[in-house]
Design an enzyme around this catalytic site. Structure first.
Site, PDB file in Angstrom:
ATOM      1  N   ASN A 131      79.662  19.327  75.587  1.00 16.31           N
ATOM      2  CA  ASN A 131      78.636  18.580  74.859  1.00 16.31           C
ATOM      3  C   ASN A 131      78.845  17.066  74.906  1.00 16.31           C
ATOM      4  O   ASN A 131      78.368  16.338  74.043  1.00 16.31           O
ATOM      5  CB  ASN A 131      78.570  19.047  73.403  1.00 16.31           C
ATOM      6  CG  ASN A 131      78.388  20.548  73.283  1.00 16.31           C
ATOM      7  OD1 ASN A 131      79.245  21.240  72.738  1.00 16.31           O
ATOM      8  ND2 ASN A 131      77.302  21.053  73.841  1.00 16.31           N
ATOM      9  N   ILE A 167      78.497  11.431  72.798  1.00 15.22           N
ATOM     10  CA  ILE A 167      78.670  12.761  72.216  1.00 15.22           C
ATOM     11  C   ILE A 167      77.335  13.317  71.754  1.00 15.22           C
ATOM     12  O   ILE A 167      76.555  12.630  71.089  1.00 15.22           O
ATOM     13  CB  ILE A 167      79.646  12.703  71.023  1.00 15.22           C
ATOM     14  CG1 ILE A 167      81.007  12.183  71.494  1.00 15.22           C
ATOM     15  CG2 ILE A 167      79.808  14.073  70.374  1.00 15.22           C
ATOM     16  CD1 ILE A 167      81.928  11.781  70.368  1.00 15.22           C
ATOM     17  N   CYS A 168      77.080  14.561  72.107  1.00 16.08           N
ATOM     18  CA  CYS A 168      75.837  15.220  71.705  1.00 16.08           C
ATOM     19  C   CYS A 168      76.127  16.075  70.476  1.00 16.08           C
ATOM     20  O   CYS A 168      76.651  17.173  70.582  1.00 16.08           O
ATOM     21  CB  CYS A 168      75.337  16.081  72.862  1.00 16.08           C
ATOM     22  SG  CYS A 168      73.871  17.011  72.485  1.00 16.08           S
ATOM     23  N   LEU A 169      75.827  15.519  69.296  1.00 14.94           N
ATOM     24  CA  LEU A 169      76.136  16.212  68.042  1.00 14.94           C
ATOM     25  C   LEU A 169      74.963  15.965  67.091  1.00 14.94           C
ATOM     26  O   LEU A 169      74.522  14.821  66.939  1.00 14.94           O
ATOM     27  CB  LEU A 169      77.451  15.649  67.468  1.00 14.94           C
ATOM     28  CG  LEU A 169      78.020  16.289  66.211  1.00 14.94           C
ATOM     29  CD1 LEU A 169      78.379  17.751  66.454  1.00 14.94           C
ATOM     30  CD2 LEU A 169      79.252  15.536  65.730  1.00 14.94           C
TER      31      LEU A 169
END
Lengths: 157, 292
Positions: A85, A92-94
């Site tokens: 991710n 960061i993909c959050l």
């Protein structure tokens, strides 16, 4: 920078210095003249003990936009970081860091770093951000674990 | 039911007429149609309570030692609500009776639109004549204390709430109030009120500073400072409802969903006062140390 942004970041710094989760570190960067740049922080995320991430403490940069805390900060690992991710750029993909998803002004630095620590060992296979780590995680878990352990050695605690 | 006429109120630094008017109201309890009483009495009680709190903040009175006065003020207010409630129930019962009687006489005319407010506010209407007849006939309230307590709960009267929690907040301005716990259970939502180790945080989650002007969302009960909220809603240019600033809260809000949070304001004032006192005591101790 809006006054609220600066004020909030100063309070975040005070709170962090008073109390923060074990093994983490975070501090504002310094400008070339030695003064603090409150809108750009360096921090370290320790991998959770007894996981394949456990041996490392992974560096991130946190960039706070002018309209923080209405808008979320941009958080990045070093470019090329190995995780399903994390984009090739290191972004960061959050969901809690995404304005159109779960970002809220009340989310604190502590919640962000704990969220990232939890993402390390619990990747979300439904929102891949890079090819190599995602492919290995879903098709060849042995290769994935070897790569992660290798990366952890690069960023020792 | 009689009121406590409080002569000690005179010690407060407030305009003498306010106290005079307040005591005057107590001598003539509410009648069924006296709406002015409603507004005046509430305002006066609020004004007196606020004066008490202001004096406390300024260090003129010690609220902890004047709880009996506050209780008198609060007691009068509850009695007043009770009378109002009893009047309303009697009136409602009478109205129902009147409707049935009226239907029996004239079956053609609908009484569905005949509400209490309609009759009371329409002075020229011929019902007013009949109304006098209703009021002058005997009637008694069959309501119980439980009915009244439920009525108070549903009333959601901010002033009543302040009276109820003031003694608890004076002891511990960060304490979780019984009402808040109830809300939590009812909503099945663990982050409904920000709780950290059984205490309420006195800092705004957006600004991370002590509240200057706390405001509460009427939809989800989350509290934020006015500055932080203004900033958050300004960032949303189209003015539509946006997500509550509290993490994981599902409510969609606009600025108009927020009202001033009197309870949080009170918490902050009391907390500030207590820490000021503690500081003074510490300084005095230090002076003593030096002298010794």
């Amino acid at each position: 920078m809006s006054s609220l942004c600066l004020q909030r970041l100063q309070e975040e710094r005070k709170k962090w210095r008073k109390d923060h989760p074990f093994g983490f570190w975070a501090k504002p960067t310094k400008n070339s003249d030695g003064s603090l740049n409150m809108q750009r922080w360096d921090a370290g995320i320790p991998g959770k003990e007894n996981t394949i991430w456990g041996q490392g403490c992974f560096p991130i940069t946190i960039e706070y936009p002018n309209d923080y805390p209405s808008k979320p900060p941009k958080v990045k690992f070093p470019a090329g970081f190995y995780h399903p991710n994390v984009y090739p750029s290191g972004t960061i993909c959050l969901s809690i860091l995404n304005e159109s998803q779960d970002w809220r002004p009340a989310i604190t630095l502590k919640q962000i770093v704990l969220g990232i620590q939890s993402l390390l060992e619990n990747p979300n296979p439904n929102s891949p951000a890079q090819e190599p780590a995602w492919r290995a995680f879903s098709r060849n878990i042995k290769e994935y674990e070897t790569k992660v352990l290798e990366q952890a050695r690069k960023y020792p605690k | 039911m009689t009121f406590n006429i409080d002569k000690e109120l005179i010690t407060l630094p407030i305009h003498q007429n306010t106290i005079k008017e307040y005591n005057e109201q107590l001598r003539y309890p509410p009648s069924m149609f006296n709406n002015n009483y409603n507004i005046d009495f509430k305002t006066q009680t609020k004004q007196l309570l606020e004066t008490y709190i202001d004096c406390y903040i300024a260090g003129i009175v010690d609220l902890a030692n004047s709880t009996s006065k506050i209780n008198k003020l609060g007691g009068n207010y509850i009695k007043y609500l009770h009378i109002q409630y009893a009047n309303n129930t009697v009136l409602k019962n009478k109205l129902e009776q009147f409707k049935t009687d009226y239907k029996n006489i004239s079956k053609d005319i609908s009484t569905d639109n005949l509400t209490l407010d309609y009759i009371v506010n329409d002075e020229n209407y011929y019902f007013s004549q009949l109304l006098n007849n209703i009021v002058s006939t005997e009637g008694s309230s069959t309501s119980t204390d439980t009915d009244f307590n439920n009525y108070c709960k549903n009333l959601n009267d901010p002033l009543l709430k302040v009276f109820k929690c003031l003694p608890l907040l004076l002891k511990d301005p960060m304490c979780v109030l019984p009402d808040d716990e109830e809300n939590n259970i009812n909503n099945n939502d663990d982050d409904d009120v920000k709780v950290a180790g059984g205490t309420i945080e006195l800092t705004c989650p957006i600004t991370c500073r002590p509240y200057a002007y706390p405001m509460i969302s009427r939809k989800c009960n989350h509290v934020f400072d006015k500055d932080g909220l203004t900033n958050y809603f300004q960032s949303n240019e189209d003015g539509n409802q946006i997500k509550c600033p509290q993490g994981a809260c599902k409510a969609y809000l606009t600025m108009s969903d927020f009202i001033k949070d009197d309870i949080m304001d009170l918490r902050c004032k009391i907390y500030k006062n207590i820490s000021k006192k503690n500081k003074l005591n510490k300084n005095n101790d230090n002076i003593n140390d030096v002298i010794l």
